[in-house]
Every structure is written in C-alpha cells, then in structure tokens.
Design a protein around this motif. Structure first.
Motif, short mmCIF file in Angstrom:
data_model
loop_
_atom_site.label_atom_id
_atom_site.label_comp_id
_atom_site.label_asym_id
_atom_site.label_seq_id
_atom_site.Cartn_x
_atom_site.Cartn_y
_atom_site.Cartn_z
N ILE A 103 1.17 -1.13 0.34
CA ILE A 103 0.22 0.19 0.16
C ILE A 103 0.64 1.20 0.14
O ILE A 103 0.77 2.14 -1.11
N ASP A 104 1.63 1.21 0.81
CA ASP A 104 2.60 2.09 0.50
C ASP A 104 3.33 2.62 -0.29
O ASP A 104 3.62 3.83 -0.95
N LYS A 105 4.01 1.75 -1.00
CA LYS A 105 4.65 1.79 -2.02
C LYS A 105 3.47 1.97 -3.45
O LYS A 105 4.16 2.98 -3.79
N ALA A 106 2.23 1.66 -3.63
CA ALA A 106 1.05 2.66 -4.64
C ALA A 106 1.34 3.61 -3.93
O ALA A 106 0.76 4.20 -4.90
N ALA A 107 1.19 3.82 -3.28
CA ALA A 107 0.97 5.52 -2.78
C ALA A 107 1.86 6.63 -2.93
O ALA A 107 1.91 7.32 -3.41
N THR A 108 3.25 6.12 -2.96
CA THR A 108 4.07 6.33 -3.46
C THR A 108 4.58 6.86 -4.81
O THR A 108 5.46 7.85 -5.02
N LYS A 109 4.25 5.87 -5.31
CA LYS A 109 4.63 5.76 -7.00
C LYS A 109 3.50 6.75 -7.55
O LYS A 109 3.14 6.65 -8.80
N GLY A 110 2.30 6.89 -6.88
CA GLY A 110 0.88 7.93 -7.51
C GLY A 110 -0.15 6.96 -7.67
O GLY A 110 -0.75 7.53 -8.31
N LEU A 111 -0.09 5.76 -7.71
CA LEU A 111 -0.96 4.79 -7.81
C LEU A 111 -2.36 5.00 -7.78
O LEU A 111 -3.43 5.13 -7.91
N ILE A 112 -2.18 5.00 -5.85
CA ILE A 112 -3.30 5.12 -4.85
C ILE A 112 -2.89 6.23 -4.62
O ILE A 112 -2.03 7.05 -4.47
N HIS A 113 -4.43 7.67 -3.61
CA HIS A 113 -4.02 8.87 -2.78
C HIS A 113 -3.56 7.99 -1.56
O HIS A 113 -3.48 7.73 -1.25
N LYS A 114 -2.39 9.33 -0.95
CA LYS A 114 -2.02 9.10 0.14
C LYS A 114 -3.06 8.73 1.40
O LYS A 114 -2.94 7.94 2.22
N THR A 116 -6.20 7.31 0.98
CA THR A 116 -6.36 6.17 0.60
C THR A 116 -5.54 5.19 1.01
O THR A 116 -6.08 3.92 1.43
N ALA A 117 -4.81 5.28 0.85
CA ALA A 117 -3.72 4.27 1.37
C ALA A 117 -3.54 4.71 2.85
O ALA A 117 -3.85 3.15 3.31
N ASN A 118 -3.69 5.26 3.57
CA ASN A 118 -3.96 5.95 5.05
C ASN A 118 -5.67 4.63 5.28
O ASN A 118 -5.68 4.38 7.34
N ARG A 119 -6.05 5.14 4.43
CA ARG A 119 -7.16 4.82 5.21
C ARG A 119 -7.51 2.96 5.24
O ARG A 119 -8.18 2.52 5.71
N LYS A 120 -6.98 2.50 4.25
CA LYS A 120 -7.24 1.19 4.22
C LYS A 120 -6.30 0.60 5.09
O LYS A 120 -6.60 -0.21 5.65
N LYS A 121 -5.12 0.57 5.44
CA LYS A 121 -3.74 0.74 6.53
C LYS A 121 -4.74 1.19 7.07
O LYS A 121 -4.61 -0.46 8.69
N SER A 122 -5.63 1.93 7.74
CA SER A 122 -6.13 2.12 9.15
C SER A 122 -6.81 0.62 9.34
O SER A 122 -7.69 0.04 10.07
N ARG A 123 -7.18 1.00 8.26
CA ARG A 123 -8.98 -0.38 8.24
C ARG A 123 -8.48 -1.98 8.72
O ARG A 123 -8.91 -3.04 9.56
N LEU A 124 -6.99 -2.14 7.60
CA LEU A 124 -6.57 -3.47 7.58
C LEU A 124 -6.33 -3.39 9.32
O LEU A 124 -6.43 -5.07 10.03
N ALA A 125 -5.74 -3.09 9.71
CA ALA A 125 -4.95 -2.77 11.25
C ALA A 125 -6.28 -2.64 12.39
O ALA A 125 -5.89 -3.72 13.26
#
Length: 135
Positions: A103-114, A116-125
């Motif tokens: 997720i972090d790699k996709a956010a740094t590459k611009g594949l997903i918005h930052k 969105t990445a934080n939201r996904k990580k939060s939900r998984l955690a």
C-alpha cells in the motif's frame, strides 16, 4: 486522411445501412450510426508524429506496469483478509506487514492517493486488532 481509411468508413456505413434497411430502422438510426462509425475508426489511428508515437508507447508501458502493481496490491490485501478469516493472528500480522508495504509503495508511486492508502492501512490494522482481542 488517407483514401483507404475514408473508403473503409464509407463501406461500414453503407453495410450497416443495408442491414438497417432490411429491419426498417434506417431513418431512426442514421445520425447516430454514422457518428459511431467515424468516432470508432479515428480512435484506432496511430499518430504520425514521432514524439506522439513515443507517448503512446510510454503510456502503454506505464498502464501495464500500473495494472500489475495494482493487482499485486489487491492480492496482498486479500491475503491478509484470508489470514484474518482463518483466525491465525501470527500469519495475519505477517500478511498485514506485507500488505502495508504494498500500500505504501503504491501511494509513493502515485498509484493510489495517500489518504486512500492511510485509510486502507487503518482498516486493516483495526481488523487485526479485533482479531487479536478475540484470541
């Protein structure tokens, strides 16, 4: 435009008009039909300018790379979800670490918005924490 492209467009229109005449819908569908045929043909024409050709090639390479990375991201998230459903906290933790990296790699590459990445990580955690609390 080249003559053969114009000829192909005209042939398609005439061919489709013939089919419509048999059905009796020619008058209703005529304006829409010609526009569809002409638009579809012009989209598939390759550019003539060298820089535009390069742009098309580069865009295609990037599209394929992005699709591959996005697919890997979804696979990592699904792997975590499967581990979480199995009620195995240790495997879920390792899957969460891997999914978070993706997720972090996709956010740094611009594949997903930052965000969105934080939201996904939060939900998984959050899901991991619920699993750990139950166990």
């Amino acid at each position: 435009m080249h003559f053969h492209i114009e000829h192909d467009k005209l042939f398609e229109v005439v061919k489709k008009q013939h089919v419509l005449d048999e059905v009796g819908l020619q008058k209703q569908a005529q304006p829409m039909l010609t526009m569809q045929v002409f638009l579809r043909k012009e989209v598939n024409v390759m550019p003539n300018i060298k820089s535009a050709i390069k742009r098309v090639n580069v865009n295609e390479k990037r599209r394929l790379r992005n699709a591959s990375q996005k697919s890997a991201l979804r696979t990592a998230v699904k792997a975590f979800e499967n581990a979480a459903e199995g009620s195995n906290v240790d495997s879920a933790k390792t899957a969460l670490v891997f999914a978070t990296k993706k997720i972090d790699k996709a956010a740094t590459k611009g594949l997903i918005h930052k965000n969105t990445a934080n939201r996904k990580k939060s939900r998984l955690a959050k899901r991991l924490n619920l699993l750990a609390a139950k166990a």
